[in-house]
Design an enzyme around this catalytic site. Sequence first.
Site, PDB file in Angstrom:
ATOM      1  N   SER A  44     -13.283  43.679  38.914  1.00 47.55           N
ATOM      2  CA  SER A  44     -14.446  43.289  38.114  1.00 47.55           C
ATOM      3  C   SER A  44     -14.237  41.841  37.683  1.00 47.55           C
ATOM      4  CB  SER A  44     -14.599  44.201  36.891  1.00 47.55           C
ATOM      5  OG  SER A  44     -13.521  44.067  36.002  1.00 47.55           O
ATOM      6  N   HIS A 159     -13.444  50.697  38.576  1.00 41.67           N
ATOM      7  CA  HIS A 159     -12.034  51.043  38.788  1.00 41.67           C
ATOM      8  C   HIS A 159     -11.795  52.496  39.163  1.00 41.67           C
ATOM      9  CE1 HIS A 159     -10.606  47.425  36.141  1.00 41.67           C
ATOM     10  NE2 HIS A 159     -11.076  47.056  37.310  1.00 41.67           N
ATOM     11  N   GLN A 167     -15.714  50.636  31.647  1.00 42.37           N
ATOM     12  CA  GLN A 167     -14.623  50.516  32.622  1.00 42.37           C
ATOM     13  C   GLN A 167     -13.279  51.045  32.118  1.00 42.37           C
ATOM     14  OE1 GLN A 167     -14.259  46.733  35.049  1.00 42.37           O
ATOM     15  NE2 GLN A 167     -12.475  46.496  33.748  1.00 42.37           N
ATOM     16  N   GLU A 168     -13.003  50.809  30.828  1.00 46.46           N
ATOM     17  CA  GLU A 168     -11.677  51.177  30.323  1.00 46.46           C
ATOM     18  C   GLU A 168     -11.758  51.814  28.945  1.00 46.46           C
ATOM     19  OE1 GLU A 168      -9.205  47.637  30.540  1.00 46.46           O
ATOM     20  OE2 GLU A 168     -10.042  47.157  32.498  1.00 46.46           O
ATOM     21  N   ASP A 245     -13.034  48.510  27.159  1.00 52.62           N
ATOM     22  CA  ASP A 245     -13.466  47.340  27.928  1.00 52.62           C
ATOM     23  C   ASP A 245     -14.728  47.771  28.658  1.00 52.62           C
ATOM     24  OD1 ASP A 245     -13.957  45.157  29.463  1.00 52.62           O
ATOM     25  OD2 ASP A 245     -12.102  45.234  30.648  1.00 52.62           O
ATOM     26  N   ASP A 311     -13.197  38.438  28.073  1.00 49.62           N
ATOM     27  CA  ASP A 311     -12.516  38.393  29.373  1.00 49.62           C
ATOM     28  C   ASP A 311     -13.383  37.595  30.350  1.00 49.62           C
ATOM     29  OD1 ASP A 311     -11.279  38.886  31.800  1.00 49.62           O
ATOM     30  OD2 ASP A 311     -11.653  41.036  31.828  1.00 49.62           O
ATOM     31  N   HIS A 364      -2.958  42.489  32.717  1.00 49.75           N
ATOM     32  CA  HIS A 364      -2.738  42.705  34.147  1.00 49.75           C
ATOM     33  C   HIS A 364      -4.086  42.598  34.878  1.00 49.75           C
ATOM     34  CE1 HIS A 364      -3.943  47.236  33.944  1.00 49.75           C
ATOM     35  NE2 HIS A 364      -4.679  46.490  33.158  1.00 49.75           N
ATOM     36  N   ARG A 365      -4.105  42.871  36.180  1.00 54.81           N
ATOM     37  CA  ARG A 365      -5.353  43.012  36.932  1.00 54.81           C
ATOM     38  C   ARG A 365      -5.405  44.430  37.487  1.00 54.81           C
ATOM     39  NH1 ARG A 365      -8.321  38.136  37.250  1.00 54.81           N
ATOM     40  NH2 ARG A 365      -9.933  39.741  37.423  1.00 54.81           N
ATOM     41  N   SER A 366      -6.597  44.842  37.917  1.00 54.82           N
ATOM     42  CA  SER A 366      -6.699  46.210  38.437  1.00 54.82           C
ATOM     43  C   SER A 366      -5.929  46.366  39.759  1.00 54.82           C
ATOM     44  CB  SER A 366      -8.159  46.614  38.590  1.00 54.82           C
ATOM     45  OG  SER A 366      -8.875  45.656  39.317  1.00 54.82           O
TER      46      SER A 366
HETATM   47  P1  PGA Z   1     -10.064  43.443  36.895  1.00 55.74           P
HETATM   48  O1  PGA Z   1     -10.277  44.301  35.569  1.00 55.74           O
HETATM   49  O2  PGA Z   1      -8.631  43.143  37.048  1.00 55.74           O
HETATM   50  O3  PGA Z   1     -10.618  44.359  37.948  1.00 55.74           O
HETATM   51  O4  PGA Z   1     -10.903  42.200  36.724  1.00 55.74           O
HETATM   52  C1  PGA Z   1      -9.554  44.122  34.391  1.00 55.74           C
HETATM   53  C2  PGA Z   1     -10.452  43.790  33.240  1.00 55.74           C
HETATM   54  O5  PGA Z   1     -11.689  43.723  33.387  1.00 55.74           O
HETATM   55  O6  PGA Z   1      -9.970  43.547  32.142  1.00 55.74           O
HETATM   56 ZN    ZN Z   2     -12.036  43.105  31.171  1.00 60.69          ZN
END
Ligand code: PGA
Ligand code: ZN
Length: 418
Positions: A44, A159, A167-168, A245, A311, A364-366
């Site tokens: 994302s 994700h 998303q989170e 998130d 972000d 981190h990243r996904s």
């Molecule tokens: P991404 O997601 O690493 O897929 O961008 C992480 C986030 O959105 O914080």
């Molecule tokens: Zn994010």
Amino acid sequence: MVRKYEIIGLDARQVFDSRGNPTIECTVNVGKGAGSARVPSGASTGKHEAIELRDGGKEYNGKGVSKAIANINKIIAPQLIGMDVRGQEEIDKILIELDGTPNKSRLGANATTAVSLACCRAAANAKQIGLYHHIGSISHEWEFKVPVPFFNIINGGVHSGSKLAVQEFMLAPKTKSFAKAMEVGVEVYHELGEMLKKKYGKSATNVGDEGGFAPPISKTEEAIKLILKAVKASGHEDEAYLSLDVAASEIFKKGKYHIDGKALSADGLLKFYEKLIQNYPIMNIEDPFYEEDFKEFAKMTDAMDIQVTGDDIFVTNVERIKHGIQVRACNALLLKVNQIGTLTEAIQAAKMAQQSDYRIMVSHRSGETSDPFIADLAVGIGAEQIKSGAPCRSERLAKYNRLLEIEREGVSYVGWFQ
Ligand code: PGA
Ligand code: ZN
């Protein structure tokens, strides 16, 4: 004669990330020792992030990184050989100049990030000190602290295969030590798994990209209630907050936010958040609105007494952060080195945010690797928070396990920061 800290060679090669996509590992050899780093990758991604250079074409679904690797080995290496590896700023300046674009699109932010981080680690190794000590020495402003972990225990959005728009769904433990925060995170995570299995069957414990569960539910409140139930059942009722998130750019289509079966205006979404915050112990919402809507971010930061983290809106970019500070959008910065492409620029972003009393959440990243670099980064810059996914999957645990080690070395825990 070769000096101890002199860069004598760079070697970049293709490895794979946690989604099975190609990424870069780079090793920097110096007179005495070496250091390597591997680069993560987002799904994302923010519109204004630095560009990840991919080969295109058929191989690896276009995700090959051979051009970015060639850029390191053929263009960057000759310029860095002979330099003092401790000069992170000078090294990163060369990377920025060699690239010459505003978004690293020539060399690729994956190439520059790999080199920048590998140089940092090589310097720490040659100095024979811990990575966070070296990061701290790049600027002497910070006090080392072990950050509060934010565990992403239910994965939605892009994700996972779940129907959740958010998303989170993260758990932020309220404990006196990092080790205890791990205990809370792990116990709640397992309790949640058991509950999901009983309620929806075994497949509900399948996990998403960041190790969180991806149950067959579609409503935000349903996920929140499940987590709170798991918190209670595991005996940690007063020991955890929730954090979301929303990654709202991903649910923003034709002027509306698509969430929980509704198409909401920005105002409607703000009211939706207001209700959630009233009813549940949510202390942080990341990217609550579309990445260009600074105004709406500012409105929310002003109206609600919670942490609002930027972000995709900021993409670790000082220009966008500066604008955010001016209009009072957000009160926390999500920090991802590969969004901007060099360690120096990420540190500048952190400093700018910290000077305006924004909290820092290192992220981190996904798509991750087993490289724990961000654990040392968070400690080295005195960040209050870190998010590295669920306490599940080794690429996520690599960072948490490194933080356990740092806490055992005697670095104190941020603890609860409200
Ligand atoms: P991404 O997601 O690493 O897929 O961008 C992480 C986030 O959105 O914080
Ligand atoms: Zn994010």
